[in-house]
Write a protein that holds these residues in place. Structure first.
Motif, PDB file in Angstrom:
ATOM      1  N   PHE A  38     -11.797 -36.814  29.776  1.00 29.51           N
ATOM      2  CA  PHE A  38     -12.633 -36.054  28.841  1.00 29.51           C
ATOM      3  C   PHE A  38     -11.925 -35.729  27.532  1.00 29.51           C
ATOM      4  CE2 PHE A  38     -14.444 -35.345  32.970  1.00 29.51           C
ATOM      5  CZ  PHE A  38     -15.787 -35.512  32.715  1.00 29.51           C
ATOM      6  N   ARG A  39     -10.649 -35.295  27.609  1.00 25.44           N
ATOM      7  CA  ARG A  39     -10.020 -34.681  26.435  1.00 25.44           C
ATOM      8  C   ARG A  39      -8.929 -35.511  25.785  1.00 25.44           C
ATOM      9  NH1 ARG A  39     -11.770 -31.157  29.963  1.00 25.44           N
ATOM     10  NH2 ARG A  39     -13.227 -29.605  29.165  1.00 25.44           N
ATOM     11  N   THR A 192      -5.221 -33.290  35.752  1.00 28.13           N
ATOM     12  CA  THR A 192      -6.170 -32.367  35.125  1.00 28.13           C
ATOM     13  C   THR A 192      -5.494 -31.629  33.981  1.00 28.13           C
ATOM     14  OG1 THR A 192      -7.644 -30.460  35.407  1.00 28.13           O
ATOM     15  CG2 THR A 192      -5.750 -30.568  36.901  1.00 28.13           C
ATOM     16  N   SER A 193      -6.255 -31.411  32.894  1.00 27.74           N
ATOM     17  CA  SER A 193      -5.726 -30.675  31.746  1.00 27.74           C
ATOM     18  C   SER A 193      -5.699 -29.181  32.040  1.00 27.74           C
ATOM     19  CB  SER A 193      -6.574 -30.958  30.507  1.00 27.74           C
ATOM     20  OG  SER A 193      -7.910 -30.567  30.751  1.00 27.74           O
TER      21      SER A 193
HETATM   22  P1  OAD Z   1      -9.338 -33.889  31.123  1.00 25.05           P
HETATM   23  O1  OAD Z   1      -9.821 -35.094  30.394  1.00 25.05           O
HETATM   24  O2  OAD Z   1      -9.472 -32.569  30.451  1.00 25.05           O
HETATM   25  O3  OAD Z   1      -7.795 -34.083  31.484  1.00 25.05           O
HETATM   26  C1  OAD Z   1      -7.312 -35.276  32.049  1.00 25.05           C
HETATM   27  C2  OAD Z   1      -5.838 -35.087  32.317  1.00 25.05           C
HETATM   28  O4  OAD Z   1      -5.373 -36.236  33.006  1.00 25.05           O
HETATM   29  C3  OAD Z   1      -4.962 -34.942  31.069  1.00 25.05           C
HETATM   30  O5  OAD Z   1      -4.107 -33.820  31.220  1.00 25.05           O
HETATM   31  C4  OAD Z   1      -4.161 -36.240  31.009  1.00 25.05           C
HETATM   32  O6  OAD Z   1      -2.843 -36.061  30.487  1.00 25.05           O
HETATM   33  C5  OAD Z   1      -4.114 -36.602  32.483  1.00 25.05           C
HETATM   34  N1  OAD Z   1      -3.943 -38.042  32.768  1.00 25.05           N
HETATM   35  C6  OAD Z   1      -4.342 -39.107  32.035  1.00 25.05           C
HETATM   36  N2  OAD Z   1      -4.040 -40.267  32.662  1.00 25.05           N
HETATM   37  C7  OAD Z   1      -3.434 -39.927  33.821  1.00 25.05           C
HETATM   38  C8  OAD Z   1      -2.896 -40.660  34.912  1.00 25.05           C
HETATM   39  N3  OAD Z   1      -2.933 -42.004  34.936  1.00 25.05           N
HETATM   40  N4  OAD Z   1      -2.346 -39.984  35.951  1.00 25.05           N
HETATM   41  C9  OAD Z   1      -2.307 -38.612  35.929  1.00 25.05           C
HETATM   42  N5  OAD Z   1      -2.800 -37.875  34.940  1.00 25.05           N
HETATM   43  C10 OAD Z   1      -3.362 -38.502  33.896  1.00 25.05           C
HETATM   44  O7  OAD Z   1     -10.069 -33.902  32.563  1.00 25.05           O
HETATM   45  P2  OAD Z   1     -10.229 -32.717  33.605  1.00 25.05           P
HETATM   46  O8  OAD Z   1      -9.047 -31.834  33.630  1.00 25.05           O
HETATM   47  O9  OAD Z   1     -10.679 -33.347  34.871  1.00 25.05           O
HETATM   48  O10 OAD Z   1     -16.265 -30.829  33.676  1.00 25.05           O
HETATM   49  O11 OAD Z   1     -11.451 -31.927  32.990  1.00 25.05           O
HETATM   50  C11 OAD Z   1     -11.975 -30.841  33.697  1.00 25.05           C
HETATM   51  C12 OAD Z   1     -13.457 -30.763  33.522  1.00 25.05           C
HETATM   52  O12 OAD Z   1     -13.789 -30.742  32.138  1.00 25.05           O
HETATM   53  C13 OAD Z   1     -14.229 -31.965  34.044  1.00 25.05           C
HETATM   54  O13 OAD Z   1     -14.512 -31.866  35.427  1.00 25.05           O
HETATM   55  C14 OAD Z   1     -15.478 -31.941  33.233  1.00 25.05           C
HETATM   56  C15 OAD Z   1     -14.852 -31.687  31.880  1.00 25.05           C
HETATM   57  O14 OAD Z   1     -15.648 -31.181  30.907  1.00 25.05           O
HETATM   58  C16 OAD Z   1     -17.605 -30.831  33.511  1.00 25.05           C
HETATM   59  O15 OAD Z   1     -18.201 -31.774  33.016  1.00 25.05           O
HETATM   60  C17 OAD Z   1     -18.268 -29.572  33.996  1.00 25.05           C
END
Ligand code: OAD
Length: 248
Positions: A38-39, A192-193
């Motif tokens: 997402f971010r 997760t971020s």
């Molecule tokens: P984010 O996109 O916010 O964060 C993804 C995280 O994964 C980041 O910290 C990256 O550094 C990390 N990352 C990227 N590639 C990776 C890899 N190969 N191995 C390990 N880590 C990696 O996604 P979420 O934290 O899941 O909610 O976001 C939380 C929620 O916000 C989601 O469930 C969604 C979103 O808006 C809703 O839609 C309600």
């Protein structure tokens, strides 16, 4: 290189001694399956669209067709994706510790497809559909030209069965997740971020109760400074090494 990822011996000892291991995953664990996070600054879903346009009840009321089509695109993308080595390692980890709880913010179903049992889905499931007015959950509906289609029971518009901003998480799932965070000996936060509540507070609850906190993420997050072990690598590289060390 896979085998070169350095996992501290102390972490392996802690995990071997643990009675209950809890895990929270986010979009990063599915990144290596080709599912966008997402971010991420350039490639993240929220870099191209704002959550307010697509992931709130108000957005759906304003423009249900846009929201339906965006989720239909993501549903299709996820259907074509395959679980990666990170998902597979977590499915295997479940069998290596006395008690294991896997909590995910992901709606993609890739943990389940990798063979993880009893996955706690905090944000719903993109493959499921429910109606906007009465929350009738459906797995199919009559063919029609309408976008979105309508609920055969009450006639209201259909929407994905995911949690949107401003909505409550499924109560039972959240309760199980909190109980696991409060009772585990080791808590792993992976991909997760840690910016979205209440999921982001689960690792901190575990820390407050004395659990060892492990983070697997190539980037630092607000949780990194609380982590006993911050493994700065991709989940698909780190987790298979962790699992193979636990078996050794
Ligand atoms: P984010 O996109 O916010 O964060 C993804 C995280 O994964 C980041 O910290 C990256 O550094 C990390 N990352 C990227 N590639 C990776 C890899 N190969 N191995 C390990 N880590 C990696 O996604 P979420 O934290 O899941 O909610 O976001 C939380 C929620 O916000 C989601 O469930 C969604 C979103 O808006 C809703 O839609 C309600």
């Amino acid at each position: 290189m896979l085998d070169n990822f350095d996992i501290p011996d102390l972490l392996i000892q802690n995990m071997k001694a643990a009675r209950h291991v809890a895990v929270l995953t986010g979009a990063g664990i599915s990144a290596e399956s080709g599912v966008p996070t997402f971010r991420e600054a350039q490639t993240g879903l929220w870099a191209r669209y704002s959550p307010e346009e697509l992931a709130t009840p108000q957005a759906f009321q304003r423009n249900p067709q846009l929201v339906w089509e965006w989720y239909a695109w993501r549903r299709e993308l996820v259907s074509r994706a395959e679980p990666n080595l990170g998902h597979v390692a977590l499915a295997e980890l479940a069998g290596l510790v006395p008690q294991f709880t896997l909590i995910t913010q992901n709606v993609d179903g890739l943990h389940q497809r990798a063979g993880s049992p009893n996955v706690i889905c905090l944000h719903g499931n993109i493959q499921e559909t429910k109606c906007f007015a009465r929350e009738h959950v459906l797995d199919n509906w009559p063919e029609s030209e309408a976008v979105p289609p309508t609920c055969p029971t009450c006639g209201s518009l259909l929407r994905p069965n995911v949690v949107w901003f401003g909505e409550n998480l499924p109560a039972a799932a959240l309760q199980t997740a909190v109980a696991a965070a409060e009772s585990c000996d080791v808590f792993l936060t992976i991909g997760t971020s840690a910016l979205v509540q209440p999921a982001a507070s689960l690792p901190l609850r575990a820390v407050e109760r004395g659990a060892t906190l492990v983070e697997v993420n190539p980037q630092a997050t607000p949780l990194t400074r609380f982590a006993d072990f911050a493994l700065a690598g991709a989940a698909g590289e780190v987790l298979p090494v962790l699992v193979s060390r636990l078996k050794g």
